[in-house]
Design an enzyme around this catalytic site. Structure first.
Site, PDB file in Angstrom:
ATOM      1  N   TYR A 156       0.932  -1.111  -0.003  1.00 32.92           N
ATOM      2  CA  TYR A 156       0.094   0.063  -0.149  1.00 32.92           C
ATOM      3  C   TYR A 156       0.937   1.335  -0.075  1.00 32.92           C
ATOM      4  O   TYR A 156       0.738   2.007  -0.897  1.00 32.92           O
ATOM      5  CB  TYR A 156      -0.782  -0.063   1.404  1.00 32.92           C
ATOM      6  CG  TYR A 156      -1.709   1.190   1.409  1.00 32.92           C
ATOM      7  CD1 TYR A 156      -3.066   1.607   0.631  1.00 32.92           C
ATOM      8  CD2 TYR A 156      -1.679   2.202   2.418  1.00 32.92           C
ATOM      9  CE1 TYR A 156      -3.776   2.551   0.762  1.00 32.92           C
ATOM     10  CE2 TYR A 156      -2.125   3.283   2.384  1.00 32.92           C
ATOM     11  CZ  TYR A 156      -3.396   3.453   1.615  1.00 32.92           C
ATOM     12  OH  TYR A 156      -4.092   4.786   1.844  1.00 32.92           O
ATOM     13  N   LYS A 160       1.278   3.914  -2.889  1.00 31.85           N
ATOM     14  CA  LYS A 160       0.936   5.566  -2.726  1.00 31.85           C
ATOM     15  C   LYS A 160       2.023   6.363  -2.843  1.00 31.85           C
ATOM     16  O   LYS A 160       1.906   7.614  -3.148  1.00 31.85           O
ATOM     17  CB  LYS A 160       0.230   5.835  -1.219  1.00 31.85           C
ATOM     18  CG  LYS A 160      -0.968   5.087  -1.014  1.00 31.85           C
ATOM     19  CD  LYS A 160      -1.974   5.654  -1.993  1.00 31.85           C
ATOM     20  CE  LYS A 160      -3.459   5.315  -1.652  1.00 31.85           C
ATOM     21  NZ  LYS A 160      -4.556   6.219  -2.419  1.00 31.85           N
TER      22      LYS A 160
HETATM   23  P1  NAD Z   1     -13.070   3.085   1.024  1.00 33.33           P
HETATM   24  O1  NAD Z   1     -12.622   1.867   0.694  1.00 33.33           O
HETATM   25  O2  NAD Z   1     -14.043   3.462   2.012  1.00 33.33           O
HETATM   26  O3  NAD Z   1     -13.660   3.651  -0.532  1.00 33.33           O
HETATM   27  C1  NAD Z   1     -12.892   3.367  -1.533  1.00 33.33           C
HETATM   28  C2  NAD Z   1     -13.909   3.521  -2.923  1.00 33.33           C
HETATM   29  O4  NAD Z   1     -13.134   3.397  -4.030  1.00 33.33           O
HETATM   30  C3  NAD Z   1     -15.239   2.546  -2.823  1.00 33.33           C
HETATM   31  O5  NAD Z   1     -16.308   3.313  -3.164  1.00 33.33           O
HETATM   32  C4  NAD Z   1     -14.638   1.724  -3.733  1.00 33.33           C
HETATM   33  O6  NAD Z   1     -15.671   0.899  -4.510  1.00 33.33           O
HETATM   34  C5  NAD Z   1     -13.902   2.358  -4.732  1.00 33.33           C
HETATM   35  N1  NAD Z   1     -12.847   1.715  -5.579  1.00 33.33           N
HETATM   36  C6  NAD Z   1     -11.954   0.575  -5.194  1.00 33.33           C
HETATM   37  N2  NAD Z   1     -11.244   0.070  -6.318  1.00 33.33           N
HETATM   38  C7  NAD Z   1     -11.894   0.547  -7.445  1.00 33.33           C
HETATM   39  C8  NAD Z   1     -11.567   0.571  -8.696  1.00 33.33           C
HETATM   40  N3  NAD Z   1     -10.668  -0.382  -9.309  1.00 33.33           N
HETATM   41  N4  NAD Z   1     -12.082   1.380  -9.473  1.00 33.33           N
HETATM   42  C9  NAD Z   1     -13.048   2.277  -9.361  1.00 33.33           C
HETATM   43  N5  NAD Z   1     -13.520   2.329  -7.830  1.00 33.33           N
HETATM   44  C10 NAD Z   1     -13.066   1.691  -7.057  1.00 33.33           C
HETATM   45  O7  NAD Z   1     -11.802   4.033   1.091  1.00 33.33           O
HETATM   46  P2  NAD Z   1     -11.587   5.279   1.953  1.00 33.33           P
HETATM   47  O8  NAD Z   1     -10.901   5.218   3.106  1.00 33.33           O
HETATM   48  O9  NAD Z   1     -12.553   6.168   1.574  1.00 33.33           O
HETATM   49  O10 NAD Z   1     -10.316   5.747   0.867  1.00 33.33           O
HETATM   50  C11 NAD Z   1     -10.364   6.636  -0.156  1.00 33.33           C
HETATM   51  C12 NAD Z   1      -8.938   7.005  -0.678  1.00 33.33           C
HETATM   52  O11 NAD Z   1      -8.357   7.579   0.255  1.00 33.33           O
HETATM   53  C13 NAD Z   1      -8.169   5.732  -1.029  1.00 33.33           C
HETATM   54  O12 NAD Z   1      -7.262   6.006  -2.084  1.00 33.33           O
HETATM   55  C14 NAD Z   1      -7.148   5.420   0.189  1.00 33.33           C
HETATM   56  O13 NAD Z   1      -6.096   4.516  -0.108  1.00 33.33           O
HETATM   57  C15 NAD Z   1      -7.242   7.062   0.831  1.00 33.33           C
HETATM   58  N6  NAD Z   1      -6.553   7.089   2.052  1.00 33.33           N
HETATM   59  C16 NAD Z   1      -7.442   6.742   3.132  1.00 33.33           C
HETATM   60  C17 NAD Z   1      -7.132   6.851   4.181  1.00 33.33           C
HETATM   61  C18 NAD Z   1      -8.087   6.502   5.536  1.00 33.33           C
HETATM   62  O14 NAD Z   1      -7.653   6.789   6.798  1.00 33.33           O
HETATM   63  N7  NAD Z   1      -9.334   6.209   5.282  1.00 33.33           N
HETATM   64  C19 NAD Z   1      -5.927   7.452   4.770  1.00 33.33           C
HETATM   65  C20 NAD Z   1      -4.913   7.800   3.585  1.00 33.33           C
HETATM   66  C21 NAD Z   1      -5.382   7.586   2.360  1.00 33.33           C
END
Ligand code: NAD
Length: 260
Positions: A156, A160
């Protein structure tokens, strides 16, 4: 406010979590939103929230790892809500796996969705922005894990970090077209992904989810979890005219995690 008044913003992974928070926050600043997600049924709920705010929303079922599907969705979004002014590459996946137990398929999947997926959508949206002669803005959602990953965030964090590298290159290559490209690095945000990550790690380490969350938050200077719309605030700044002189940057939206 009206900082994105009349703009058309594409948000990938907009069905839930941070993507939903960003979509809603953009709509509050006056943007119409196209949502790209694997799950159109869930994305429809985000679209409904955007419409309640009084803005237009469209949902496209697309896997960001599939270039033909991405290209078609970008064309359809352009057709539907007009020239695309902003892109938020937010779709992403995370699994908690110790590196020595990470399979080739798991490593590849992180890079496919997080790195290649963001690249493909940026490529096709940027081409449309250039053809439409819009002064556009692209925001890639990276993570604090690109710089300070936990154990279990090998594939991961590396994927990133790749996002940060191509953000810099795109900023340089698209400047002549009046397109800015930046990244945000969220800390721990309250989303389904984080809930799942806590469950997996709690099982692996035979501990409780509450304890793991408290440990994760220990290193956030502000000592609390973030909310999806708080990432949206930073994204709106970068997408709006007020962000016009910011490019190639990555902004931590992390309650101070990277400085703790
Ligand atoms: P989540 O899993 O709750 O939501 C992710 C969304 O992306 C979902 O709706 C899923 O269906 C969609 N998705 C996944 N694979 C896909 C694909 N191949 N094509 C199209 N859509 C796709 O995740 P989140 O926590 O909301 O994270 C969103 C972003 O933020 C991600 O890139 C994650 O790495 C990043 N992020 C999250 C956090 C956190 O603490 N939640 C921290 C740092 C970064």
């Amino acid at each position: 406010d009206d900082r994105l008044d009349g703009a058309h913003v594409v948000v990938t992974g907009g069905a839930r979590g941070i993507g939903r928070g960003i979509a809603v926050r953009c709509a509050r600043s006056g943007a119409d939103v196209s949502l790209f997600d694997l799950r159109p049924d869930v994305a429809a709920e985000t679209a409904e929230r955007v419409r309640e705010i009084g803005r237009d929303a469209a949902v496209f079922e697309v896997d960001v790892t599939d270039e033909a599907a991405v290209s078609e969705a970008v064309d359809d979004a352009r057709e539907g809500l007009g020239a695309i002014d902003g892109l938020v590459n937010n779709a992403g996946i995370q699994q908690a796996i110790p590196l020595l137990e990470t399979s080739e398929a798991e490593w590849d999947r992180h890079f496919d969705v997080n790195a290649k997926g963001s690249f493909l959508v940026a490529k096709h949206v940027a081409k449309r922005m250039i053809a439409d002669e819009v002064a556009g803005s692209i925001v890639n959602v990276s993570s604090v894990g690109a710089e300070r990953p936990f154990p279990g965030q090998g594939a991961y964090g590396a994927s990133k970090a790749a996002v940060l590298a191509f953000t810099t290159v795109l900023a340089k290559e698209l400047a002549e077209h009046d397109i800015t490209v930046n990244a945000v690095k969220p800390g721990t945000v309250d989303t389904p992904m984080v809930q799942q990550w806590l469950t997996e790690r709690a099982e692996q380490h035979d501990t409780s989810e509450d304890r793991l969350l408290a440990e994760a938050l220990d290193d956030h200077i502000l000592d609390r979890i973030g909310q999806p719309e708080e990432v949206g605030h930073a994204v709106v700044l970068l997408l709006s005219e007020e962000g016009d002189w910011i490019t190639g940057e990555s902004i931590a939206v992390d309650g101070g995690y990277l400085k703790a």
